[in-house]
Design a protein around this motif. Sequence first.
Motif, PDB file in Angstrom:
ATOM      1  N   THR A  56       0.843  -1.217   0.000  1.00 57.44           N
ATOM      2  CA  THR A  56       0.000   0.000   0.000  1.00 57.44           C
ATOM      3  C   THR A  56       0.875   1.263   0.000  1.00 57.44           C
ATOM      4  N   VAL A  97       4.748   3.614  -3.586  1.00 55.75           N
ATOM      5  CA  VAL A  97       4.283   4.427  -4.725  1.00 55.75           C
ATOM      6  C   VAL A  97       5.489   4.907  -5.549  1.00 55.75           C
ATOM      7  N   VAL A 115       0.651  10.978  -6.243  1.00 58.64           N
ATOM      8  CA  VAL A 115      -0.155  10.016  -5.476  1.00 58.64           C
ATOM      9  C   VAL A 115      -1.522  10.660  -5.215  1.00 58.64           C
ATOM     10  N   GLU A 166      -6.791  10.490  -1.983  1.00 63.80           N
ATOM     11  CA  GLU A 166      -7.572   9.464  -1.259  1.00 63.80           C
ATOM     12  C   GLU A 166      -6.709   8.248  -0.919  1.00 63.80           C
ATOM     13  N   ARG A 167      -5.767   7.921  -1.798  1.00 62.85           N
ATOM     14  CA  ARG A 167      -4.865   6.803  -1.501  1.00 62.85           C
ATOM     15  C   ARG A 167      -3.952   7.187  -0.336  1.00 62.85           C
ATOM     16  N   ALA A 172      -3.841   5.227   3.195  1.00 63.48           N
ATOM     17  CA  ALA A 172      -2.578   4.616   3.653  1.00 63.48           C
ATOM     18  C   ALA A 172      -2.166   5.170   5.013  1.00 63.48           C
TER      19      ALA A 172
END
Lengths: 338, 235
Positions: free
Chosen positions: B189, B192, B202, B205-206, B210
């Motif tokens: 997760t 990136v 990025v 929302e991610r 995370a």
Amino acid sequence: MMHRDNADIRGRLDPPSAASIREVEPLAPLDVIGLTKVYRDPMTLRPFTAVDGLSFTLGRGEIFGLLGPNGAGKTTTIKLILGLGGPTRGSIRLDGRDPRDPAARRRLGYLPENPCFYDHLTATEYLDLTCALFGLDARAGRRVGSALLERLGLTAHARKPLRKYSKGMTQRLGLAQALLNEPTFLVLDEPMSGLDPIGRAEVKQILREERSKGTTILMSSHVLAETESICDRVGIMNGGKLLEVGSVPGLLATGVREWEIAVESLPEQPAATLRAAGHRVESLGTRWLIRVVEGTALQQALSLLTRSEVFIHSVEARRETLEEHFVRALSRGKAVRS
Amino acid sequence: MLVLAIFGAALVVASQVLSPLALGEGKKVVTDFGLAGSSLLATLLAVFLGSSLLHKELDRRTIYAVMAKPIRRAEFLVGKFLGLWTTTGFLLAGMTLMVLAQLTVVHRETPWILLGSLLLTLMELGIVTAFVIFFSSFTTPGLTAFFTISVIVTGSFAEQILYFGGQGESPMAAVLTGAFYWALPHLSTFNVRGMVTHGIAVPPERMAFAVTYALLYMGAVLTVAGAIFERRDFR
């Protein structure tokens, strides 16, 4: 504990009166009941009893000495009292609280055996850290810390990293951090260790001052002469058990072990008579020392010396020392076990 | 500082050696190498510095004087966790800034989206640090390092473990791998690096998911560690 529980229940049912208020006992600074600690060998899982059914209570403003040979269970007992381990059976109460409750340790000071502190810090920084751990006001704590460093002769070394401290200096800093929160209960594991005679005298003086302020002190020690001179009561431990507890004069035999008669000179004839009666006669350079075990024999020996016109310099009674009593208690304990 | 100096030197050397071979993709190589290297170094530091952290306190008995003060053992553990996470976090931030500086000086471009990767790697580092503290609360430094590295490796392949568990015929294996999947930290997760290397920012929302996941996971691991440490006897 039952009587306290009953008093508590009574207090909730009945309106308080002057009589009931008088009945309430103050909580003991330390109450140890049936304390047992069993460890298991991590490899064999074989149990080992380090402390076995210990019970004792300390009163306010008392210095209690925990004595015993290496492996007697003194340090384990101290660790349990501090909440550094949990008892297998029994209970410990610090002012009525479980020592694992942080609030119970708020007015507690502790000096570990052979203390070891973060050696990259200076004494001032370590006392600042201690102050923060106690939740004390930083400025007030710094003031108390400076006064303690002064009192323990560490002011000149306050800004030196602790890795450069000698054993005696570390011991003094250990005492300073134990006193920083103005404790009502002090636990000192071998407080005289690593100190020179002057340092020992200073520590003894500090302990006496703390006692006079009402601080309860529990100390373990190997230095029996020091313990004898400072402790109000002592407990003798061996094999995890408490063999004896009592005041130092109470534990020591009240009777006289022997009499020592010092004379200026001793002619051949009375010396031979005294030796024949079973007394020890020793020459100490210009003087002679006659050791007599019993009171009646003392009268006879003194009559003989007077008749022989020997100048008697002094007559002294020798009582049992704590060290002699300690050795006797341990050998008695061993005999009981075997 | 030594770690930062070594990393900086390695980054410059790698840039000089690899960029000519990258057929015009030198910027991507520096970014990928820099971010992966900084993450790996910070993780290794957290594991090897942290695994002996508690053991040293017990071995040298410095903990005795501290734990006799009115503090909870869990507070002591959280203090150790925060100290280690902050130290390794600063190192990670320093190394990421070096990558940014390298890209700015050599490639005349400052890709600020790298900071998104930095934040998520910091969260990953937090989970690794929490595991180091958890294992060291009851076992030896060697086993702490071994168990934590095992968690990092399996946690990086959590999805694959679930997939292969479901491929077999045994329902028990599927249940076990499923339980394993939910218990393990989903470290992928936080990875990136591929996105930012290709210049993709990025999504917020991610990022939010995370960070929340990492904070909750750290909290859970530290709670269990605190409960274990509370019952430990100091001998």
